[in-house]
Design an enzyme around this catalytic site. Sequence first.
Site, PDB file in Angstrom:
ATOM      1  N   GLU A 207      -4.014   1.901  -2.764  1.00  0.00           N
ATOM      2  CA  GLU A 207      -4.074   3.339  -2.519  1.00  0.00           C
ATOM      3  C   GLU A 207      -3.157   4.103  -3.475  1.00  0.00           C
ATOM      4  O   GLU A 207      -2.373   4.961  -3.049  1.00  0.00           O
ATOM      5  CB  GLU A 207      -3.736   3.672  -1.065  1.00  0.00           C
TER       6      GLU A 207
ATOM      7  N   ASN B  46       0.876  -1.169   0.000  1.00  0.00           N
ATOM      8  CA  ASN B  46       0.000   0.000   0.000  1.00  0.00           C
ATOM      9  C   ASN B  46       0.918   1.225   0.000  1.00  0.00           C
ATOM     10  O   ASN B  46       1.566   1.522   1.006  1.00  0.00           O
ATOM     11  CB  ASN B  46      -0.910  -0.004   1.232  1.00  0.00           C
TER      12      ASN B  46
ATOM     13  N   ASP C   1       2.828   4.664   5.043  1.00  0.00           N
ATOM     14  CA  ASP C   1       2.705   4.111   6.385  1.00  0.00           C
ATOM     15  C   ASP C   1       2.689   2.574   6.369  1.00  0.00           C
ATOM     16  O   ASP C   1       2.766   1.949   7.426  1.00  0.00           O
ATOM     17  CB  ASP C   1       1.466   4.676   7.119  1.00  0.00           C
ATOM     18  N   HIS C   2       2.607   1.987   5.177  1.00  0.00           N
ATOM     19  CA  HIS C   2       2.723   0.542   5.003  1.00  0.00           C
ATOM     20  C   HIS C   2       4.081   0.217   4.393  1.00  0.00           C
ATOM     21  O   HIS C   2       4.750   1.090   3.840  1.00  0.00           O
ATOM     22  CB  HIS C   2       1.639   0.022   4.043  1.00  0.00           C
TER      23      HIS C   2
ATOM     24  N   ASP D  72      -3.890  -4.931   1.079  1.00  0.00           N
ATOM     25  CA  ASP D  72      -4.118  -4.303   2.369  1.00  0.00           C
ATOM     26  C   ASP D  72      -5.512  -4.727   2.809  1.00  0.00           C
ATOM     27  O   ASP D  72      -6.511  -4.239   2.293  1.00  0.00           O
ATOM     28  CB  ASP D  72      -4.012  -2.785   2.232  1.00  0.00           C
TER      29      ASP D  72
ATOM     30  N   ASP E 119      -1.367  -6.237   6.148  1.00  0.00           N
ATOM     31  CA  ASP E 119      -1.111  -6.492   4.725  1.00  0.00           C
ATOM     32  C   ASP E 119      -0.759  -7.977   4.588  1.00  0.00           C
ATOM     33  O   ASP E 119       0.183  -8.460   5.212  1.00  0.00           O
ATOM     34  CB  ASP E 119       0.035  -5.619   4.223  1.00  0.00           C
TER      35      ASP E 119
ATOM     36  N   ASN F 255      -6.730  -4.418   5.875  1.00  0.00           N
ATOM     37  CA  ASN F 255      -7.227  -3.616   6.981  1.00  0.00           C
ATOM     38  C   ASN F 255      -7.828  -4.492   8.090  1.00  0.00           C
ATOM     39  O   ASN F 255      -8.815  -4.121   8.734  1.00  0.00           O
ATOM     40  CB  ASN F 255      -8.244  -2.572   6.497  1.00  0.00           C
TER      41      ASN F 255
END
Length: 288
Positions: free
Chosen positions: A69, A42, A280-281, A180, A251, A182
């Site tokens: 994303e 991501n 951030d991933h 991802d 992930d 989540n």
Amino acid sequence: TRHRRLSEDRAISRTRYAFNSLRRKPSRSGQSNRTMKLATWNVNSLKVRLPQVLDWLAANPVDVLCLQETKQQDSDFPQAELQAIGYHAVFSGQKDSNGVAILSREPASDVQTGIPDFADEQKRVIAATFGDIRVVCVYVPNGQSVDSDKYQYKLAWLTALRDWLKQELTRYPKLVLLGDYNIAPEDRDVYDPIAWQGNVLVSEPERQQFKNIVRLGLHDSFRLFEQAEKSYSWWDYRMVAFRRNHGLRIDHILVSEPLVAQCKSCAIDKAPRKLERPSDHTPVVVEL
């Protein structure tokens, strides 16, 4: 600028070192073993992170890289830059949010975008076939909070995904589901399970949805191997979370039953998270 470049070069060198074990090794006969490396990342805006993606692929030339994303409409997708380093791309995007893509060494076939029979304007799913392996790239909704409409949308979306995957597995027995999710499937995937208990990403209904997908005959490739404790793939930008390793493993790369025996390794590459202006991933890589 020079200092930043040197810093990034050092991080890339660490990435190259960390993934030496994933590279193809010659067989005793002198011929290369045929392996396939697939990754998910991501990137939280491909426009911002494109230089990092290009550098990472140069250091880690995986066969398939699934992105989430991307946050780019299709007309802005950087096809030329990726073609210049030897990658094809199929993608489904929208401006400023969501967006998924599959980058690959070989051209993709049988490309599918979205979940059939599930009305959704958000660009969250793309699938393609490479040889006899079906690759499905997903960006699961975040859910915002357990008392929100977005949480109910997430659960409905996951149900629709499961129903579609059940059909896909009948057509493509060798299937890899990357993305991802989540969802942190277990407490060991959360740095502080007590603090997170009942919250979005770790709530029991979300975890049950993850189990429902696994029960289709899929396996969490990361857990097929011994892994270090406190292994995560996402860290909040706030509260110096990365430096404190306050992360979550959300992930994932799930592989179907026929691919389990072919699965050689799965690892999280933390090096890109150390760069300036990172996502951030961070990437997760599996080798078949």
